[in-house]
Design an enzyme around this catalytic site. Structure first.
Site, PDB file in Angstrom:
ATOM      1  N   LYS A 258       0.857  -1.200   0.000  1.00 34.86           N
ATOM      2  CA  LYS A 258       0.000   0.000   0.000  1.00 34.86           C
ATOM      3  C   LYS A 258       0.890   1.246   0.000  1.00 34.86           C
ATOM      4  CE  LYS A 258      -2.722   3.393   1.827  1.00 34.86           C
ATOM      5  NZ  LYS A 258      -2.272   4.708   2.320  1.00 34.86           N
ATOM      6  N   HIS A 371       4.055  12.784   9.611  1.00 39.35           N
ATOM      7  CA  HIS A 371       2.651  13.075   9.326  1.00 39.35           C
ATOM      8  C   HIS A 371       2.101  14.186  10.219  1.00 39.35           C
ATOM      9  CE1 HIS A 371       2.235   9.241   7.109  1.00 39.35           C
ATOM     10  NE2 HIS A 371       1.151   9.764   6.628  1.00 39.35           N
TER      11      HIS A 371
END
Ligand code: NAD
Length: 419
Positions: A258, A371
């Site tokens: 992913k 992030h």
């Protein structure tokens, strides 16, 4: 001066300045730059899907620093996910020291399937194979342009498969689709050869459709990254250990893949390609041996540097389908790709870079730090912050390492009261 995709401090520029750099790099006209900013218009949208009421926008970021087969690339990426563009740019920069990515690809061969319901699959297989020449000619008569470009139906194979309703004979038509993704071209050919197959076998066909397991149309890339660029021998070992975990465990492998697809899918969307087709194909390919595996692999080479490889099916085009919409065309121009093969090689390299960035972050500082800043801004907006409040509340939450909507609401209330 030689053209380069390396722009120092690209992320620090204003949006307009970033666009100006891309415009210069890709030789975009003023109109093209304006069209890129404006995005998809309603008139085009109505030609693409049904019942249109609006268009839905995604951020388009540019990944810099990509050097692939000695050529410089700025890579347009359409994605909603924080950190993907920055991570790709960063990894691509680390990969330049030893000459960047070496990429290659197979011929663009797609598979069309024709399902035959038969009482005698062996006999049907022989009858279809005996008519191979005629079947291929009939398929090719449907797309003379493709044939004139060197593509077209090249071969066929008949597979006998056991199903819940007995044996079936499945014809695989192998079509070189050149610069197209190929679904419409292949589906048309499959339908055209159906009467021949029915006549030859005396049986009935049912489905005639492309297979998204495009395992004859693969792109490959590899890269060597110096141990110093990565942060030392311990980081190389950490990345290899992280890879071996994924190689041994499907629960980890799917997340590993992913991560690579974060980059690939963003380029697929930016270039108007079909992300579902590629995603479906990649995951089927990853499990083709009966066990789900990684599409990349990493090892330490004899000099202590990191060496990585990627190989995956990539059914993407630069003509046909939604690749013809104006924004997709401009993004293809930014990439400077001249063929579907080249596009797939860029995508494979981006996937490898994205995977490297994720493994490095995960095996050193953990994924969250990178992030945090944008994530905190999203949380501040969810709490109702706007304008300057967003950045300032996000900064406080990142410093406190306490990023949640309740905290953001409290900070927002405090700011409102103090005004
Ligand atoms: P298309 O129907 O527009 O056909 C492309 C045509 O381009 C080919 O027939 C070929 O003649 C031509 N071509 C190839 N290389 C060329 C070149 N270098 N120069 C000029 N022409 C060239 O597009 P397509 O690629 O066949 O179909 C893609 C679309 O089909 C996508 O939008 C996809 O979403 C959709 N689709 C997908 C599936 C699936 O994946 N299962 C099923 C149905 C439809």
């Amino acid at each position: 001066m030689e053209k380069t995709s390396q722009v120092s401090g690209y992320y620090k520029l204003k949006r307009e300045e970033r666009l100006a750099k891309v415009k210069e790099f890709a030789g975009l006209t003023d109109d093209e730059a304006k069209m890129l900013e404006a995005g998809l218009g309603f008139e085009q949208a109505e030609k693409m899907v049904e019942n249109v009421v609006a268009t839905f926008r995604l951020p388009l970021g540019i990944a810099v620093n990509f050097l692939i087969n000695g050529k410089e690339y700025m890579v347009p990426m359409a994605t909603e996910e924080t950190s993907v563009v920055a991570a790709a740019s960063n990894a691509a920069k680390m990969c330049r020291a030893f000459g960047g990515f070496k990429a290659s690809s197979t011929d663009p061969i797609m598979i069309g399937q024709i399902q035959l319901l038969t009482k005698d699959a062996k006999k049907a297989k022989k009858a279809i194979e005996d008519n191979k020449k005629k079947i291929l000619e009939t398929a090719n008569a449907k797309d003379p342009r493709l044939v004139s470009l060197g593509g077209g139906a090249k071969d066929l194979e008949v597979r006998i498969i056991k199903t819940g309703r007995g044996e079936m004979a499945i014809t695989h038509l192998f079509v070189d689709v050149r610069d197209a993704m190929g679904a419409n071209a292949v589906n048309t050919m499959c339908e055209a050869v159906t009467p021949l197959i029915e006549d030859a076998t005396g049986d009935k066909t049912l489905l005639k459709i492309i297979s998204n397991l495009a395992d004859r149309r693969r792109a490959m890339a590899e890269v060597t990254v110096s141990s110093e660029e990565l942060g030392g021998a311990a980081v190389v070992d950490a990345i290899v250990n992280a890879y071996e975990f994924a190689a041994a465990d499907p629960y980890r492998a799917v997340t590993h893949n992913k991560g690579a697809m974060n980059g690939i899918t963003a380029v697929i969307i930016a270039t108007g390609n079909d992300s579902r087709a590629v995603e479906a194909g990649v995951h089927a390919y990853a499990s083709i041996t009966g066990r789900y595996k990684t599409i990349t692999s990493w090892e330490k080479d004899g000099k202590g540097n990191l060496h990585g490889k990627i190989e995956l099916p990539l059914a993407v085009g630069i003509v046909g389908g939604a690749t013809m919409n104006p924004s997709a065309k401009i993004n293809q121009k930014i990439l400077g790709v001249k063929s579907a093969k080249e596009l797939s090689e860029v995508m494979a390299s981006v996937g490898l870079a994205q995977n490297l960035a994720a493994l490095r972050a995960l095996s050193t500082e953990g994924i969250q730090r990178g992030h945090m800043s944008l994530h905190a801004k999203n949380i501040a907006m969810m709490a109702g912050a706007s304008g300057k409040d967003i950045d300032e509340i996000a900064d406080v939450m990142v410093k406190e390492k306490n990023i949640n909507v309740d905290r953001a609401k409290k900070l927002l209330d405090e700011r409102k009261r103090s005004r």
